[in-house]
Every structure is written in C-alpha cells, then in structure tokens.
Design a protein around this motif. Structure first.
Motif, PDB file in Angstrom:
ATOM      1  N   ALA B  42       0.665  -1.120   0.171  1.00  0.00           N
ATOM      2  CA  ALA B  42      -0.447   0.470   0.147  1.00  0.00           C
ATOM      3  C   ALA B  42       1.259   1.578   0.247  1.00  0.00           C
ATOM      4  CB  ALA B  42      -0.916   0.036   1.262  1.00  0.00           C
ATOM      5  N   CYS B  43       0.492   2.152   0.378  1.00  0.00           N
ATOM      6  CA  CYS B  43       0.158   3.714   0.375  1.00  0.00           C
ATOM      7  C   CYS B  43       2.522   2.980   0.992  1.00  0.00           C
ATOM      8  CB  CYS B  43      -0.079   4.419   1.362  1.00  0.00           C
ATOM      9  SG  CYS B  43      -0.734   4.051   2.338  1.00  0.00           S
ATOM     10  N   CYS B  44       3.151   2.775   1.954  1.00  0.00           N
ATOM     11  CA  CYS B  44       3.941   2.452   2.815  1.00  0.00           C
ATOM     12  C   CYS B  44       5.492   2.196   1.509  1.00  0.00           C
ATOM     13  CB  CYS B  44       3.532   1.593   3.898  1.00  0.00           C
ATOM     14  SG  CYS B  44       3.648   2.377   4.967  1.00  0.00           S
ATOM     15  N   ALA B  45       4.791   1.190   0.628  1.00  0.00           N
ATOM     16  CA  ALA B  45       5.662   1.225  -0.227  1.00  0.00           C
ATOM     17  C   ALA B  45       6.189   2.945  -1.421  1.00  0.00           C
ATOM     18  CB  ALA B  45       5.197   0.359  -1.762  1.00  0.00           C
ATOM     19  N   GLY B 107       5.523   0.854   9.095  1.00  0.00           N
ATOM     20  CA  GLY B 107       4.049   1.524   9.450  1.00  0.00           C
ATOM     21  C   GLY B 107       3.471   1.449  10.317  1.00  0.00           C
ATOM     22  N   ALA B 108       1.403   1.402  10.743  1.00  0.00           N
ATOM     23  CA  ALA B 108       0.679   0.802  10.949  1.00  0.00           C
ATOM     24  C   ALA B 108       0.022   0.124  10.549  1.00  0.00           C
ATOM     25  CB  ALA B 108       0.058   2.509  11.594  1.00  0.00           C
ATOM     26  N   CYS B 109       0.408   0.350   9.480  1.00  0.00           N
ATOM     27  CA  CYS B 109      -0.745  -1.089   8.733  1.00  0.00           C
ATOM     28  C   CYS B 109      -0.199  -2.111   8.796  1.00  0.00           C
ATOM     29  CB  CYS B 109      -1.264  -1.013   7.621  1.00  0.00           C
ATOM     30  SG  CYS B 109      -2.259   0.550   7.150  1.00  0.00           S
ATOM     31  N   ALA B 110       1.436  -2.425   8.790  1.00  0.00           N
ATOM     32  CA  ALA B 110       1.901  -3.479   9.495  1.00  0.00           C
ATOM     33  C   ALA B 110       2.221  -3.952  10.481  1.00  0.00           C
ATOM     34  CB  ALA B 110       2.816  -3.888   7.972  1.00  0.00           C
ATOM     35  N   GLY B 137       4.359   4.932  11.929  1.00  0.00           N
ATOM     36  CA  GLY B 137       4.353   5.877  11.385  1.00  0.00           C
ATOM     37  C   GLY B 137       3.303   5.914  10.494  1.00  0.00           C
ATOM     38  N   CYS B 138       2.173   6.678   9.440  1.00  0.00           N
ATOM     39  CA  CYS B 138       1.392   6.077   8.585  1.00  0.00           C
ATOM     40  C   CYS B 138       2.308   7.717   7.833  1.00  0.00           C
ATOM     41  CB  CYS B 138       0.755   6.472   9.215  1.00  0.00           C
ATOM     42  SG  CYS B 138      -0.833   5.861   8.017  1.00  0.00           S
ATOM     43  N   PRO B 139       3.017   7.139   6.749  1.00  0.00           N
ATOM     44  CA  PRO B 139       3.935   7.016   6.501  1.00  0.00           C
ATOM     45  C   PRO B 139       5.095   6.851   6.958  1.00  0.00           C
ATOM     46  CG  PRO B 139       3.539   7.944   4.938  1.00  0.00           C
ATOM     47  CD  PRO B 139       2.669   8.290   5.656  1.00  0.00           C
ATOM     48  N   PRO B 140       5.570   6.328   7.749  1.00  0.00           N
ATOM     49  CA  PRO B 140       7.372   6.246   8.638  1.00  0.00           C
ATOM     50  C   PRO B 140       8.069   7.051   7.403  1.00  0.00           C
ATOM     51  CG  PRO B 140       6.962   3.888   8.531  1.00  0.00           C
ATOM     52  CD  PRO B 140       5.580   4.326   7.567  1.00  0.00           C
TER      53      PRO B 140
END
Ligand code: SF4
Lengths: 214, 179
Positions: B42-45, B107-110, B137-140
């Motif tokens: 997702a966005c963290c990528a 990140g928060a999601c993972a 972080g969201c994202p870090p």
C-alpha cells in the motif's frame, strides 16, 4: 424526463437530491433498462450498487446509476429485491459489460444473487468466506472464521479474528468548538480518558455521551 | 606529538592470518548485505521506494539490492496494509525465503492493522510471520525506515549465528483487546 415517464408509466418518482431518480418494479427492470439504453441514450452504466434496509420489506434494493455520454445527464433507477436472506435480481451484463464486476461486488458485499450473470464469484473477499460484510447485521470488526488458506492455517495455528475496535468507530464530534474537534472513539469508557481532569467539559465528552446528553 | 595505537589486523605481526570469532565474522557479513524483499502492499511502499532512491540512499547500508524473488532475499520489508486475502501470499513468500531471514513491519498497518479496524484487514503482520523490527508512522519517513534497518543490523550483530542455524520463531496473537 417526461418522455421517459410517458414511455414507462410504471416508473415511480423517487426522492433524490441531485439527478432524477425512479423506482422500477423488478419484473419490468430489463425492459426498462434496455429501452433507456437504446432509445433514451443512457449508454453508460456509471455504477451499480445495493442498499440494505434491514427491517423493511423488501429488504434489499439494487440501484443503477446511468449516464448519457451525449447529453451529459445522469439517471438513477432503483429496483426492490425481494427474498431474505437470498435476494435475487436479474443481471444486466447483457446490456452493459461493465456490470460484470459491479454485480460481483454487490453479490460479495450484500449476497444478492444476479440471475444470468456469467461468472458470479466473490470479488473482494476470498472464495468461501461465509458472510456478506455490508449487510446491516454484520459487525464492522468482523467475525471469527478460518484463514482462507490451509497452509497458513497450519503454519500459524491462527484464525481470522474480529478487529479490536478500541471503543470505535472513530469520528469527530458534531457539536462543540470546531478547533477542538478531532476523531475520537465513540465509546471511551474503557480507556484512560476517564482519568482526564477536563472530562467534564462538554467539548471533551466522548461522542456517544455527548449524543445522549442532547 | 602524535601517538598511534595498533589494533585489529596488523599485517606486520600476523601475516595473512586474522583471528576472530566465527559469530563475529558471519554476523559482520550478514549485517552489511541485508537484501530486502520489498513486500510493498500500500502507500508505505512509496516511502520504501523513496528510501531506495538517491536522496535517502539505502545502499549506504548494503541494502540497495531489492530482490523481488524470495529465494535471493534476507529481509522482508512488509510495507503496507495486509488484507486477509493477501496474508496467505505474505506467509508463502516468507516460507520461500532462505534462512537466515528477518522481517521488518513498516508502518502502522503492517505493525497493528493501523486505521483499518475492519473485517478485511489482518491486525498486525506479526500474527502470521515473526517480526524483528516495527517501524511506527503512517507512513514512516525514509529516515525512520533507515533507522529501523540500522536497528536490525544491531540486532543481527548480537545474534548467535553459529548456534542457531535454523530459527523457528513463533508468531504472536492479538493481545490488545477491549477489556
Ligand atoms: S501505515 Fe499509513 S501509509 Fe502505511 S500503508 Fe498503512 S495507511 Fe498507508
């Protein structure tokens, strides 16, 4: 719109905030949509979705958002969908190919059986998932089920658990000072918010208590 | 006047022989060639890609070789939201990676499921794979990712790599439930 109503006298006007909307009985649905597509120029199915009215009868409604690429007009057609827990609706894939995935989504989320659909499988949740998550009785957090994959089940020994909601859902309060609004858990009775000194201020009440108060 | 202190390898004294501990050598090698498996979901990528770019430059730490094949990678960076449908893929790729292997939850999601408290999202990737480093972080920011990777290097440094060749590490379960 007059011409449409003249051609299809069974259509009943439906409450709408923007574009014209009609209710259509389900047995006339295919005739109606076909004629709208061929004779009235609504050549594009912008969206297809469903509504769950929970305790009303019939419980489900399927909604078609049509668009005319020539006249740049939208039209909304809704049809009631009898049958609970297994509502049925005719598929419009023969008219608009784009309906294929939309109907799969409505089937996945609401469990509406589209008769005549070429390939009615789940599209978002995995095959074999036992529930339809957008139905009203389904909790947002989910229900405990097996993992979709057997290897994963064996390797971890875990199941799909309901997500901890921590007093959620989270939303900003509708009252109080705008500067202080921030998304808060609906129910904060379980966390340390109780111990905050300023809990008595109306602005700091959890959204649920604020609602009960007014 | 300057004084010099000789330490470490001195070719005049030791010739072509280096004496060290096997652990130290193995960990030194492993630490500086952590090839990541970019599990970008997702966005963290996007931030993960930024960390790979020249501005943040993950290659300073020997990690620039992003391997899209699990057979050639050492560290899975889970960057993004893991849905239950994707969870089986994440686990399978983890299983396909050769030992030694590490997992970074970015990140928060993972790490916890993040803001997606719902029926479709895995609440923390540590439920299906053992995680070594969690990055908040969201994202870090890419710096945070680099900091996390440096901590992973520190962690690798302290491992006893000669004793534990195969590490079958347990996964966690949800501990954070409403009381
Ligand atoms: S932690 Fe935030 S940025 Fe990262 S994947 Fe989740 S939502 Fe996206």
């Amino acid at each position: 719109m007059k011409t449409i109503l003249e051609a299809h006298p069974y259509l009943i006007e439906r409450e709408s905030a923007d574009w014209p909307a009609f209710n259509c009985p389900q047995d006339r649905l295919m005739d109606c949509l076909q004629s709208l597509q061929e004779e009235h120029g609504f050549d594009f199915l912008a969206d297809l979705t469903a509504i769950d009215h929970f305790d009303a009868q019939p419980r489900f409604e399927v909604v078609y958002q049509l668009f005319s690429t020539e006249r740049h007009e939208y039209l909304r057609i809704a049809t009631p969908c009898g049958g609970d827990p297994d509502p049925v609706c005719p598929s419009v894939v023969p008219l608009w190919k784009t309906a294929n995935w939309h109907e799969r989504e409505a089937y996945d989320m609401f469990g509406i059986e589209f008769s005549g659909h070429p390939d009615l499988r789940r599209i978002l949740m995995w095959d074999g998932y036992p529930y339809h998550p957008l139905r009203k009785e389904f909790p947002l957090a989910g229900k405990e089920v097996e993992f979709p994959d057997e290897g994963l089940r064996e390797a971890t020994g875990k199941t799909v658990l309901p997500a901890p909601m921590m007093g959620g859902p989270f939303h900003a309060s509708q009252t109080g000072s705008m500067a202080k609004r921030e998304p808060r858990a609906d129910d904060e009775s379980w966390n340390e918010a109780r111990d905050r000194a300023d809990i008595q201020d109306e602005e700091n009440l959890p959204p649920r208590e604020l609602r009960d108060k007014h | 006047m300057t004084t010099t202190t000789e330490y470490g390898y001195n070719s005049k004294v030791e010739g072509e022989v280096i004496v060290s501990k096997a652990d130290a050598v193995i960990n030194w090698v492993r630490r500086h060639s952590v090839w990541p498996m970019p599990m970008g979901l997702a966005c963290c990528a996007i931030e993960l890609m930024a960390a790979g770019g020249s501005r943040f430059d993950i290659s300073r730490f020997g990690m620039e070789v992003m391997r899209f094949s699990p057979r050639q990678s050492d560290c899975m960076i889970v960057a993004g939201t893991v849905t239950y449908k994707m969870a089986q893929v994440v686990r399978r790729i983890y299983d396909q990676m050769a030992e030694p292997k590490w997992v970074v939850a970015m990140g928060a999601c993972a790490s916890t499921g993040g803001m997606y408290r719902s029926y479709a999202t895995l609440q923390g990737v540590d439920r299906i794979v053992p995680v070594d480093v969690y990055i908040s972080g969201c994202p870090p920011r890419p710096e945070a990712l680099l900091d996390g990777m440096m901590r992973l290097q520190d962690k690798i440094k302290t491992e006893s790599s000669t004793r534990t060749l195969l590490r079958n590490r347990p996964v966690r379960d949800l501990t954070f439930q409403k009381k």
